[in-house]
Design an enzyme around this catalytic site. Structure first.
Site, mmCIF file in Angstrom:
data_model
loop_
_atom_site.group_PDB
_atom_site.id
_atom_site.type_symbol
_atom_site.label_atom_id
_atom_site.label_comp_id
_atom_site.label_asym_id
_atom_site.label_seq_id
_atom_site.Cartn_x
_atom_site.Cartn_y
_atom_site.Cartn_z
ATOM 1 N N CYS A 1 0.299 -1.438 0.371
ATOM 2 C CA CYS A 1 -0.025 0.188 -0.060
ATOM 3 C C CYS A 1 0.797 1.161 -0.480
ATOM 4 O O CYS A 1 0.594 2.015 -0.141
ATOM 5 C CB CYS A 1 -1.110 -0.175 0.856
ATOM 6 S SG CYS A 1 -0.196 0.235 2.800
ATOM 7 N N THR A 2 2.226 1.206 -0.083
ATOM 8 C CA THR A 2 3.108 2.312 -0.323
ATOM 9 C C THR A 2 2.273 2.840 -0.962
ATOM 10 O O THR A 2 2.558 4.533 -0.437
ATOM 11 C CB THR A 2 4.320 1.507 -0.188
ATOM 12 O OG1 THR A 2 4.817 0.146 0.662
ATOM 13 C CG2 THR A 2 4.905 2.751 0.656
#
Length: 409
Positions: free
Chosen positions: A81-82
């Site tokens: 999800c960075t």
């Protein structure tokens, strides 16, 4: 474990420490392969799922195809999800991590799984006006999948952690809503005075927000790219300010305490001592096990939902919190983030291990930020932080003379 139902053989991409597959396994499904590149995470997977092979690179499609079990009919992908998260880079597919979902779809084009379960942060549907969500669902639709997604809060399952995550289930057979659209409970929005309950917040913030939690902690984070732990702070009812112990962090994610506590890394990912500081990263990035267990039960039962079809989504419309594709049209459905409302233990009672006092340096920095902020805080909060700062300063001054005497001796 479920006694009857349909059970799936699971291929878990971006396996992390196996939170999604552990929860699915508790509902009767079986992990048959993982793919993960992080050395510590791979070591956890090989320790906790000893009989399940682990591939190391999602981009090596040919190698994956050779390893995937021929019986596997459920592909899971809690992809990084960075680049989607508001706490991350928000670069979307232009980033180097979240774009790995492209490799997942490339694998699907070559090896159709009957069912697909994706997980990411809610910002996935909002970033860049929903372009990245649109790209993924269009790819799934082109491959013949019907899909449904919903944003779910882990706090609904009795864990004192406010953790919103978006789950998307796609299937080539049946109604995808059966996996996600059951239950719609009102969230527990009770507020407590500071002396009545423990309150979680992020001491690393303070200027624009603090991630406040009433008798719960805010979303656990993985920490920095340098493996610097980033636990939340907790203001206890007695005025103490602590950071939770890593084993309680694991428990807040639904894992048994000590799930990531290993002495060494696996030999084929570098060997050597297990980097204990990275346990925060592993636990903070994991899929919550209790949520995954609920999903596993729904996937097994596949009970029809008692809902109308929903409102047709216009082309280019913003993605709602819950939606589905019936094979021809996309539809919005008014579902909240609590499919169940299980009784939650108060945060103060949930914590099993002694927390560490928030350090003098951390408290001082946080206090300066909140004093300069225009945010409105709960009555008594700023005073409580100031009181903790004073205690830490006194403790530091008491320790210093003893250290000087010891050095002189």
């Amino acid at each position: 474990m479920s006694k009857v139902g349909v059970f799936h053989d699971v291929t878990g991409l971006f396996g992390g420490i196996g939170g999604l597959e552990l929860g699915l396994g508790r509902a009767g499904h079986r992990a048959t392969m993982f793919c993960e590149c992080d050395a510590e995470a791979v070591s956890v997977l090989r320790s906790r799922f000893a009989d399940v092979p682990v591939a190391l690179d999602v981009r090596e499609t040919d190698a994956l195809l050779e390893t995937i079990s021929p019986t596997s009919d459920l592909l899971t992908a809690g992809f990084p999800c960075t680049d989607f998260s508001q706490a991350g880079t928000t670069k979307g597919f232009d980033g180097g991590r979240s774009s790995l979902i492209i490799d997942t779809l490339r694998l699907l084009e070559r090896r159709r799984f009957e069912n697909v379960l994706l997980e990411n942060v809610p910002n996935w549907r909002q970033l860049h006006k929903g372009a990245y969500m649109r790209w993924v669902v269009e790819a799934l639709e082109a491959m013949g999948y019907r899909w449904a997604y919903r944003t779910i809060d882990a706090r609904a399952f009795g864990l004192p952690q406010r953790r919103l995550r978006l789950f998307l289930f796609a299937t080539l057979t049946g109604d995808p809503r059966e996996a996600l659209f059951h239950g719609n409970e009102a969230p527990d929005d009770r507020a407590f005075a500071l002396h009545e309950a423990a309150h979680g917040f992020y001491w690393t913030e303070g200027k624009t927000g603090i991630g406040w939690g009433e008798s719960c902690v805010p979303t656990l984070k993985g920490g920095s790219a340098l493996s610097i732990p980033s636990p939340p702070a907790i203001l206890m009812g007695d005025g103490q300010v602590i950071t939770p112990e890593i084993r309680d962090c694991e428990r807040l994610q639904g894992f048994p305490a000590g799930w990531t506590d290993l002495p060494e890394r696996n030999a084929d990912v570098g060997g050597g001592p297990f980097k204990q500081r990275r346990r925060w990263l592993l636990a903070g990035n994991a899929v919550n096990v209790e949520v995954a267990h609920w999903l596993g039960e729904r996937l097994s039962a596949r009970v029809a939902v008692d809902l109308d079809a929903g409102t047709e989504l216009n082309a280019g419309a913003a993605w709602p919190a819950a939606a589905w594709f019936d094979g021809s049209k996309r539809r919005s459905v008014p579902l909240g983030t609590w499919p169940v409302a299980r009784t939650s233990r108060p945060l103060a009672d949930f914590l099993r291990f002694p927390g560490a006092p928030l350090s003098l340096r951390a408290t001082n920095g946080f206090y300066k930020r909140i004093m300069a902020s225009s945010l409105r805080f709960k009555p008594g909060f700023v005073h409580a932080i100031g009181a903790h700062l004073s205690r830490m300063e006194r403790n530091a001054s008491d320790v210093a003379p003893r250290e000087l005497l010891s050095d002189a001796a």
